[in-house]
Enzyme design. Structure first.
Site, PDB file in Angstrom:
ATOM      1  N   TYR A  37      -6.863  34.147 -17.048  1.00 41.65           N
ATOM      2  CA  TYR A  37      -8.296  34.093 -16.763  1.00 41.65           C
ATOM      3  C   TYR A  37      -8.937  32.949 -17.524  1.00 41.65           C
ATOM      4  CZ  TYR A  37      -9.592  36.116 -21.319  1.00 41.65           C
ATOM      5  OH  TYR A  37      -9.792  36.323 -22.655  1.00 41.65           O
ATOM      6  N   ARG A  56      -7.542  24.067 -19.214  1.00 40.18           N
ATOM      7  CA  ARG A  56      -6.802  25.153 -19.884  1.00 40.18           C
ATOM      8  C   ARG A  56      -6.325  26.199 -18.873  1.00 40.18           C
ATOM      9  NH1 ARG A  56      -9.740  28.231 -24.698  1.00 40.18           N
ATOM     10  NH2 ARG A  56     -10.864  29.128 -22.950  1.00 40.18           N
ATOM     11  N   ARG A 105       6.996  48.011  -6.723  1.00 36.97           N
ATOM     12  CA  ARG A 105       6.758  47.558  -8.088  1.00 36.97           C
ATOM     13  C   ARG A 105       8.076  47.228  -8.780  1.00 36.97           C
ATOM     14  NH1 ARG A 105       6.797  49.639 -13.210  1.00 36.97           N
ATOM     15  NH2 ARG A 105       5.039  49.130 -14.551  1.00 36.97           N
ATOM     16  N   HIS A 107       9.509  44.749 -12.386  1.00 36.11           N
ATOM     17  CA  HIS A 107       9.150  43.801 -13.447  1.00 36.11           C
ATOM     18  C   HIS A 107       9.442  42.363 -13.019  1.00 36.11           C
ATOM     19  CE1 HIS A 107       8.810  47.338 -15.928  1.00 36.11           C
ATOM     20  NE2 HIS A 107       8.415  46.605 -16.962  1.00 36.11           N
ATOM     21  N   LYS A 153      -3.968  32.164 -22.121  1.00 34.35           N
ATOM     22  CA  LYS A 153      -5.164  32.979 -21.878  1.00 34.35           C
ATOM     23  C   LYS A 153      -4.826  33.978 -20.768  1.00 34.35           C
ATOM     24  CE  LYS A 153     -10.207  32.518 -21.834  1.00 34.35           C
ATOM     25  NZ  LYS A 153     -10.530  33.235 -23.062  1.00 34.35           N
ATOM     26  N   GLU A 186      -7.277  34.579 -35.641  1.00 33.07           N
ATOM     27  CA  GLU A 186      -8.515  34.222 -34.933  1.00 33.07           C
ATOM     28  C   GLU A 186      -9.349  35.470 -34.739  1.00 33.07           C
ATOM     29  OE1 GLU A 186      -7.708  32.673 -30.981  1.00 33.07           O
ATOM     30  OE2 GLU A 186      -6.050  34.051 -30.689  1.00 33.07           O
ATOM     31  N   LEU A 210      -5.267  31.059 -29.421  1.00 25.39           N
ATOM     32  CA  LEU A 210      -5.670  30.335 -28.224  1.00 25.39           C
ATOM     33  C   LEU A 210      -6.272  28.989 -28.622  1.00 25.39           C
ATOM     34  CD1 LEU A 210      -6.111  30.774 -25.095  1.00 25.39           C
ATOM     35  CD2 LEU A 210      -8.483  31.274 -25.693  1.00 25.39           C
TER      36      LEU A 210
HETATM   37  N1  PLP Z   1      -9.512  33.093 -29.131  1.00 21.59           N
HETATM   38  C1  PLP Z   1      -9.519  34.096 -28.248  1.00 21.59           C
HETATM   39  C2  PLP Z   1      -8.544  35.208 -28.391  1.00 21.59           C
HETATM   40  C3  PLP Z   1     -10.468  34.108 -27.205  1.00 21.59           C
HETATM   41  O1  PLP Z   1     -10.480  35.098 -26.305  1.00 21.59           O
HETATM   42  C4  PLP Z   1     -11.409  33.046 -27.120  1.00 21.59           C
HETATM   43  C5  PLP Z   1     -12.411  33.009 -26.066  1.00 21.59           C
HETATM   44  O2  PLP Z   1     -12.640  33.899 -25.337  1.00 21.59           O
HETATM   45  C6  PLP Z   1     -11.354  32.038 -28.086  1.00 21.59           C
HETATM   46  C7  PLP Z   1     -10.387  32.076 -29.072  1.00 21.59           C
HETATM   47  C8  PLP Z   1     -12.326  30.896 -28.056  1.00 21.59           C
HETATM   48  O3  PLP Z   1     -12.049  30.035 -26.996  1.00 21.59           O
HETATM   49  P1  PLP Z   1     -13.197  29.205 -26.273  1.00 21.59           P
HETATM   50  O4  PLP Z   1     -13.876  28.402 -27.343  1.00 21.59           O
HETATM   51  O5  PLP Z   1     -12.474  28.346 -25.321  1.00 21.59           O
HETATM   52  O6  PLP Z   1     -14.108  30.200 -25.629  1.00 21.59           O
END
Ligand code: PLP
Length: 285
Positions: A37, A56, A105, A107, A153, A186, A210
């Site tokens: 997403y 991204r 279904r 995997h 993501k 994070e 991320l």
């Molecule tokens: N880390 C995670 C786990 C996130 O879900 C997000 C954004 O949703 C970020 C970092 C920050 O990313 P961005 O600055 O691209 O929104």
């Protein structure tokens, strides 16, 4: 603006009200959280960091070995069309692509699946976040129990969901995740930063975090303004003893952190550098 269920949603080539946009129970996103997403903010009628998010999305697809029959330009046109139809001036455009329906279904995924592509928008009040930024936010620590490819993501967000809910229970704006060595990775949906002795520090890019688009944008602002920064791991203790702390994300922009559970960061007020970066960021968009 229209009620959210009446919001127009792009779904596999069609434009429908969100409330009438459905995918099958056999969708691999529903069965396995097998999908990716992206979230793009719209602020004062303008997209924020559009290209960074679009790029991204395609990086995530590649890392997941997913192919779609639309190119970047086509996805870009759909996103812009959704914003226009929904007259979105402030909020987000949400994009979700799952690997597609697979029945029975299993995997192992078939190679001839047709990904389900969904794009719609949600109204968000960024003015509220602007007010919040003047006071700063409380956060809560939570162990990073996510899988080991947080660089993708993906819609596999259970660890983030549990962390976010822990934060909610503790009346915190965000959960700050730490690994098994007590190092900060994070936030549940943000990048986390500290400032110590006039240097910005954030976790280095690897599989555990991320690559935040706001993080990327802020680094270029720091470089331009000759503010020192380093990508290196920092501990919970360093966070608690920081001169300033803040989080960055597409919707929060740059949000000062003034509390971590019962601990106050510095004097409990948003850091001056943090507020300066926030203004520079908002001016840049
Ligand atoms: N880390 C995670 C786990 C996130 O879900 C997000 C954004 O949703 C970020 C970092 C920050 O990313 P961005 O600055 O691209 O929104």
């Amino acid at each position: 603006q229209k009620d959210n269920l009446m919001t127009t949603c792009y779904i596999n080539g069609k434009y429908k009200p969100l409330g009438k946009s459905t995918v099958s129970v056999t969708d691999r996103g529903y069965q396995f959280s097998d999908g990716v997403y992206e979230v793009i903010a719209v602020f004062k009628n303008e997209f924020v960091d559009f290209k960074l998010h679009l790029n991204r999305l395609f990086v995530s697809l590649k890392k997941m070995d997913m192919k779609i029959n639309l190119n970047k330009n086509q996805i870009e046109s759909i996103i812009k069309k959704i914003k226009k139809i929904n007259q979105l001036e402030m909020g987000i455009v949400y994009i979700q692509i799952t690997r597609g329906d697979q029945n029975p279904r299993e995997h192992k995924y078939s190679n001839n699946l047709k990904p389900n592509i969904v794009i719609y928008s949600i109204i968000k009040n960024f003015e509220y976040l602007n007010k919040l930024a003047q006071k700063g936010v409380k956060t809560s620590l939570y162990p990073d129990v996510r899988w080991q490819r947080s660089d993708i993501k993906s819609i596999s967000l259970l660890g983030n969901v549990l962390a976010a809910n822990h934060a909610k229970k503790n009346k915190s704006h965000e959960a700050v995740l730490f690994d098994n060595k007590n190092m900060i990775t994070e936030g549940n949906s943000s990048s986390i930063w500290i400032i110590k002795k006039n240097k910005c520090i954030t976790h280095p890019l690897n599989f555990r975090i991320l690559k935040g688009c706001t993080r990327h944008k802020l680094i270029s602002i720091l470089k331009k303004n000759k503010f020192k920064f380093e990508e290196k791991k920092f501990s919970i203790t360093s966070l608690l003893n920081a001169d300033e702390a803040f989080m960055t994300s597409a919707t929060n922009f740059i949000m000062p952190i003034v509390k971590v559970d019962k601990y106050t960061i510095s004097n409990g007020k948003p850091g001056l550098n943090t507020l300066k970066f926030r203004n520079l960021f908002i001016n840049a968009i």
